[in-house]
Write an enzyme that holds these catalytic residues in place. Sequence first.
Site, PDB file in Angstrom:
ATOM      1  N   TYR A 146     -56.919  21.625 -12.251  1.00  0.00           N
ATOM      2  CA  TYR A 146     -57.486  21.576 -13.652  1.00  0.00           C
ATOM      3  C   TYR A 146     -57.915  20.160 -13.786  1.00  0.00           C
ATOM      4  O   TYR A 146     -57.041  19.037 -13.587  1.00  0.00           O
ATOM      5  CB  TYR A 146     -56.582  21.835 -14.602  1.00  0.00           C
ATOM      6  CG  TYR A 146     -56.844  22.153 -16.060  1.00  0.00           C
ATOM      7  CD1 TYR A 146     -57.145  23.624 -16.309  1.00  0.00           C
ATOM      8  CD2 TYR A 146     -57.205  21.438 -17.119  1.00  0.00           C
ATOM      9  CE1 TYR A 146     -57.448  24.040 -17.517  1.00  0.00           C
ATOM     10  CE2 TYR A 146     -57.676  21.701 -18.255  1.00  0.00           C
ATOM     11  CZ  TYR A 146     -57.790  23.142 -18.821  1.00  0.00           C
ATOM     12  OH  TYR A 146     -58.212  23.433 -19.724  1.00  0.00           O
TER      13      TYR A 146
ATOM     14  N   ARG B  52     -58.844  15.570 -28.046  1.00  0.00           N
ATOM     15  CA  ARG B  52     -60.345  15.323 -27.903  1.00  0.00           C
ATOM     16  C   ARG B  52     -60.866  14.902 -29.354  1.00  0.00           C
ATOM     17  O   ARG B  52     -61.643  13.967 -29.289  1.00  0.00           O
ATOM     18  CB  ARG B  52     -61.269  16.663 -27.493  1.00  0.00           C
ATOM     19  CG  ARG B  52     -62.481  16.360 -27.418  1.00  0.00           C
ATOM     20  CD  ARG B  52     -63.370  17.283 -26.661  1.00  0.00           C
ATOM     21  NE  ARG B  52     -63.454  18.310 -27.428  1.00  0.00           N
ATOM     22  CZ  ARG B  52     -63.901  19.354 -26.615  1.00  0.00           C
ATOM     23  NH1 ARG B  52     -64.101  19.450 -25.464  1.00  0.00           N
ATOM     24  NH2 ARG B  52     -63.987  20.423 -27.483  1.00  0.00           N
TER      25      ARG B  52
ATOM     26  N   GLY C 218     -68.295  39.753 -22.809  1.00  0.00           N
ATOM     27  CA  GLY C 218     -68.960  40.243 -24.098  1.00  0.00           C
ATOM     28  C   GLY C 218     -70.320  40.911 -23.830  1.00  0.00           C
ATOM     29  O   GLY C 218     -70.996  40.987 -24.802  1.00  0.00           O
TER      30      GLY C 218
ATOM     31  N   SER D  28     -55.824  33.533 -17.365  1.00  0.00           N
ATOM     32  CA  SER D  28     -54.567  33.163 -16.487  1.00  0.00           C
ATOM     33  C   SER D  28     -53.442  32.594 -17.559  1.00  0.00           C
ATOM     34  O   SER D  28     -54.048  31.818 -18.195  1.00  0.00           O
ATOM     35  CB  SER D  28     -55.026  32.335 -15.442  1.00  0.00           C
ATOM     36  OG  SER D  28     -53.838  31.982 -14.768  1.00  0.00           O
TER      37      SER D  28
ATOM     38  N   VAL E 132     -67.328  46.092 -26.527  1.00  0.00           N
ATOM     39  CA  VAL E 132     -66.194  45.350 -27.188  1.00  0.00           C
ATOM     40  C   VAL E 132     -64.840  46.208 -26.769  1.00  0.00           C
ATOM     41  O   VAL E 132     -64.720  47.292 -26.837  1.00  0.00           O
ATOM     42  CB  VAL E 132     -66.016  45.448 -28.737  1.00  0.00           C
ATOM     43  CG1 VAL E 132     -65.062  44.875 -29.438  1.00  0.00           C
ATOM     44  CG2 VAL E 132     -67.571  45.076 -29.296  1.00  0.00           C
TER      45      VAL E 132
ATOM     46  N   THR F 241     -62.753  37.391 -20.281  1.00  0.00           N
ATOM     47  CA  THR F 241     -62.806  36.112 -19.412  1.00  0.00           C
ATOM     48  C   THR F 241     -61.779  36.182 -18.056  1.00  0.00           C
ATOM     49  O   THR F 241     -61.956  35.388 -17.333  1.00  0.00           O
ATOM     50  CB  THR F 241     -62.585  34.878 -20.211  1.00  0.00           C
ATOM     51  OG1 THR F 241     -61.138  35.030 -20.630  1.00  0.00           O
ATOM     52  CG2 THR F 241     -63.587  34.854 -21.367  1.00  0.00           C
TER      53      THR F 241
ATOM     54  N   TYR G  86     -66.564  38.450 -31.251  1.00  0.00           N
ATOM     55  CA  TYR G  86     -65.615  37.097 -31.378  1.00  0.00           C
ATOM     56  C   TYR G  86     -64.290  37.303 -31.547  1.00  0.00           C
ATOM     57  O   TYR G  86     -63.958  38.273 -32.448  1.00  0.00           O
ATOM     58  CB  TYR G  86     -66.248  36.467 -32.723  1.00  0.00           C
ATOM     59  CG  TYR G  86     -65.815  35.069 -33.135  1.00  0.00           C
ATOM     60  CD1 TYR G  86     -66.439  33.919 -32.580  1.00  0.00           C
ATOM     61  CD2 TYR G  86     -64.737  34.962 -33.831  1.00  0.00           C
ATOM     62  CE1 TYR G  86     -65.807  32.896 -32.840  1.00  0.00           C
ATOM     63  CE2 TYR G  86     -64.028  33.725 -34.183  1.00  0.00           C
ATOM     64  CZ  TYR G  86     -64.507  32.640 -33.537  1.00  0.00           C
ATOM     65  OH  TYR G  86     -64.202  31.451 -33.878  1.00  0.00           O
TER      66      TYR G  86
ATOM     67  N   SER H 120     -63.507  29.751 -26.619  1.00  0.00           N
ATOM     68  CA  SER H 120     -64.224  29.797 -25.472  1.00  0.00           C
ATOM     69  C   SER H 120     -64.593  28.472 -25.160  1.00  0.00           C
ATOM     70  O   SER H 120     -65.002  27.453 -25.831  1.00  0.00           O
ATOM     71  CB  SER H 120     -65.657  30.522 -25.616  1.00  0.00           C
ATOM     72  OG  SER H 120     -66.814  30.010 -24.726  1.00  0.00           O
TER      73      SER H 120
ATOM     74  N   ASP I 110     -52.897  28.620 -22.005  1.00  0.00           N
ATOM     75  CA  ASP I 110     -52.670  27.331 -22.906  1.00  0.00           C
ATOM     76  C   ASP I 110     -53.365  27.373 -24.165  1.00  0.00           C
ATOM     77  O   ASP I 110     -52.951  26.711 -25.194  1.00  0.00           O
ATOM     78  CB  ASP I 110     -53.306  25.981 -21.944  1.00  0.00           C
ATOM     79  CG  ASP I 110     -52.674  25.543 -21.101  1.00  0.00           C
ATOM     80  OD1 ASP I 110     -51.622  26.236 -20.705  1.00  0.00           O
ATOM     81  OD2 ASP I 110     -53.057  24.574 -20.360  1.00  0.00           O
TER      82      ASP I 110
END
Lengths: 581, 579
Positions: free
Chosen positions: A501, A438, A292, A242, A296, A239, A158, A163, A226
């Site tokens: 996006y 959101r 993952g 970018s 690690v 991951t 973690y 994510s 971001d």
Amino acid sequence: MSATVHCFPRQEIMKWNGWGYSDSKFLFNKKGQAEFTGKRYRLSGMILPSLQDWFENTFGASVKQHKSPPSLNAGALPPANLNEAFLQDLTATGIPFSHEADDRVFRAHGHCLHEIFALREGRGFQRVPDMVTWPNCHNDVVKIVELACKHNVCVIPYGGGTSVTGALECPPEEMRCIVSLDTSQMNRILWIDEKNLVARIEAGIIGQDLERLLNEGGYCTGHEPDSMEFSSLGGWVATRASGMKKNVYGNIEDLVVHIKVVTPRGVMEKSCQGPRMSTGPDVHHFILGSEGTLGVVTEVTMKIRPIPEYRKYGSVVFPNFEAGVACLREVAKQRCAPASIRLMDNEQFQFGHALKPQVSSIFTSFVEGLKKFYITKFKGFDPHQLCVATLLFEGDRERVLQHEKQVYDIAAKFGGLAAGEDNGQRGYILTFVIAYLRDLGLDYYVVAESFETSVPWDRVLDLCRNVKERIIRECKERGVQFQPLTSCRVTQTYDAGACVYFYFAFNYRGLADPVHTYEQVEHAARDEILANGGSLSHHHGVGKLRKEWMKESISDVGLGMLRSVKEYVDPDNIFGNRNLL
Amino acid sequence: MQTVSSPYMAKNSSGGAQRDPMLKKRDDFEDILEERRNSSDLKYAVRCYAPVLYKGLTPCKANMLKSMVLQSDHLRYVINQVSQESGEAPDIIHEEASVILEEMAHRLKISTVRFFAFTLTKAFKTLFQHICVNEEGIHRLQQAIQEHPVVLLPSHRSYMDFLLMSYILYTYDLALPVIAAGMDFMGMKFIGEMLRMSGAFFIRRSFGGDKLYWAVFSEYVKTMLRNGFAPIEFFLEGTRSRTCKSLTPKIGLLNIVMEPFFKGEVFDVHLVPISISYERILEESLYARELLGVPKPKESTSGLLKARRILSENYGSIHVYFGQPVSIRSLAQDKVNRCKYNLVPRHIPRKPTKETQSFVTDTAYRIVRLQEDSMVLKPWVLMASILLQNLEGLELSLLTEQTLWLRGLAQSCGAFLDWPDHTPSAKVVSSSLALHRGLVCVSGGRVSLVLGEPQGLVTPEEALFNRAVSVLSCASYRNQILHVFIRPAILAVAIHNAHYCPRNEVFNCFSFLCKMFSDEFILCPGDTVQDFEEACYLLVKSGSVQTLQQNIVVTDRGQSTLSFLNGLLESFLQGYQVR
């Protein structure tokens, strides 16, 4: 047996059931006006007079229909399934751990809609980590992984918890004890090598801390996804992240020089830090994007750069999205992209307008009015067609100005009008606050999510149009009562294509299971992306959300290759988050 | 307003027996000539015409289309390819392409359309009693045109078809289509150009190996489709059916209009099956002669003028049924993997994959079946079917009785019959006989086909020829109902051949016949099992056969049905020399 309870600050200042800092959120005040609370952002403490109208008109929602989320119900949590032998051995190492309910829930999820929705509805998760441990350094991780192998417990690394692929969710079928390995205490810069312009950094460091610490010495990595306020270096590696400014600094795979990773087989790292090697397939690439599943990441050597002398924002208004895409394509062709160049579609442009803070002086509002008049009346741009590109230039002053001119000249060829620094800068500020929106939507029966892809240039327009149309149709077919918002932006340019996006939101009143409906629509949208030549993901990753498409994305053989690596490195599936494969 | 008799129009189609053709829901018709008879034709021709357009339309003139085509990546690619293969300079090939396009392209002009609106109204009013259109279909089409590029796929029985289509669309204020027409029309000097200006574009009948021609043609069609320039209209059957039997579909053009969807250039394409049924076809006797080997008169303007005499005849009514638009996107779901198009630049022409090809073929058959399904059948069609099985003639009363019997059978098989309401059946029969008095005569209460001039005035050869013309003309009416009975009829033949009627033997024979007749009737390859099920279902439902364990048994009352169905295919079986 005594669990060592530690209070780590991050969790204290962050929401447990939404995005970001607890003190920062959008709300409609008693007068019905929107404001953004807290002090952390440029927008903080400001009134946003147009947001309510935009919100109500776009979604058919009403600010009177408020829905407050419940508080954390620890009782609803499944009891911790602890492995006593493992616990004993871990206690002996002195590495801190906890099985407190809030520690476990906090690390049981990322920020997918279904995860946040479950938290807000007080439904929680079928399976959460049974305990959390906080290694302090590489060696701690080695010990934990050894013990995990010895006692057959499942480890889920973690980092920042940002994510959006379901990667942090615990597989419900996992019967073993699940240990969340929180890397947040491994957050030091170990050394800086100014001769080679690289730095050795512990992988748990959070993006904004890394930049701040490097800035103190006059350096930066330039890697600004971001999520950089909350995401971690290890997460970026895991991951294939970018950053906004990849045109100057590169994506994570370009920035990384050396990776140290702890796997059940042992530690993997290269023996030197040569800038490029021909030593068979690059083993770093097994780790980059491994999500993952293999181990690690503990330490990373990363390129650093002197902080640029000069930075300038900019923006260009185009008569329509097509012209904007054509311009970005030309910029990419001439390889003169600024540090960042992003093209928002009309929906996002209007949305950006809705987030304009109250104008402080009559003069500013007068100037704004003039600008609007010039663009729509004098230049004949249709306010329901036009779109905006935001730009960020970095470098020494002279070159930035030169570069700026070059880009604006290209833009002019495609009908683009320079629209000022302010608009550009506001575009980038929105990037960081948009995730907070959101939560506001959820307060008023609006669900929202974003997803991304990468696609060859010649298909960008077709893909954007078809995906939006597909979303609208799917919503209709699935009984969504209100017109959904679909919006996209081109966020990165490459030689051979672009990253696109999407934002997608709808008012879910009248739906029995909004999350399920939402997921069906997103699924259809992903099918549409793939059918239009888009990739499964540009930088979010696969997680569990997009696993089902992996086979068709990389072929049977490709999948077999990845599987065989997993089988060799982690035969007992200690890193059992079940992402990717 | 005129309503097609519709006792079989189910009020509620949610019933379990989905496949029961009697439950098909069909729209009512409206006569568009009625209004024309009561108002000024000129006013109609010059009225305000403002159709709704495709929402994604990029407005452009017919000329701009041409330059878009010539400058397209696709065409540039093929020009270079052809240039490399032939050693000719690209400029010359480009010039060639430009000439091809010039020869092909339409020059749609509203003024020409208005001219046609005026003259056709005059002509239609003399030729036809009614032109009936299902307005609900028009509304559906209007919706579809706004949402997606639309392809109009009418059945093709007459030269009239495409003028009629444009005429109807103009009447309802819908976007005028561009129409793929055979090159033969271009031979008609003045008319060819007129048609061009009313939206026709001309394609050569065969250009199999001509890469450049194919590229120009396909790019032209796709450009219009992508831009939403206009609905595209073509005839799946490729040419006019001379026999009133649907022809097996050609899939070339269908493939072209689907490609923009497969390649993601448009979100969807909607196909609209349109059934145009003529009570009498203008080319009636022409076709029969053509079938007997008299060469088809070359299309010419003077020929058309000579054909004026047809203006003095009564051709009854026309029914035009606009079917439910079919979404290619929905059809292709799970059948075509669009990702296949990701790995090669989209402008490079490629042969469709097997998967795609079979999808296109399937779709083509499906559309032709939809066309057939909504063909309106007149009582005369039933009578012609009976007369052909009684060439020596039969009593009027017997004919009436049998026609009524056949009407019941046809309805139970889902035929779209236009049987007038509230009219005594004797009257229905006699007025049909009157309209077709060129083909049939009644004397002394006996009805028989007109078999040419009285003996003695012509040579025996001529007499035989005339007789054949009558039979073939009559057959062309009988053929109109074949699609209703074809599956049960093939089953009837199969049962006739299999003595003990075990189900699997019947199926084998059925399957053999389907394969044999695959170019004769619309039997989609690969649908044999389904067709067999459907045939069994219909015959069981009409009480003609029973299925007992693994056997198919003909009932007593089924004998007459089966023998009629056998008779229906008799001439075909003879033609294929299996009987």
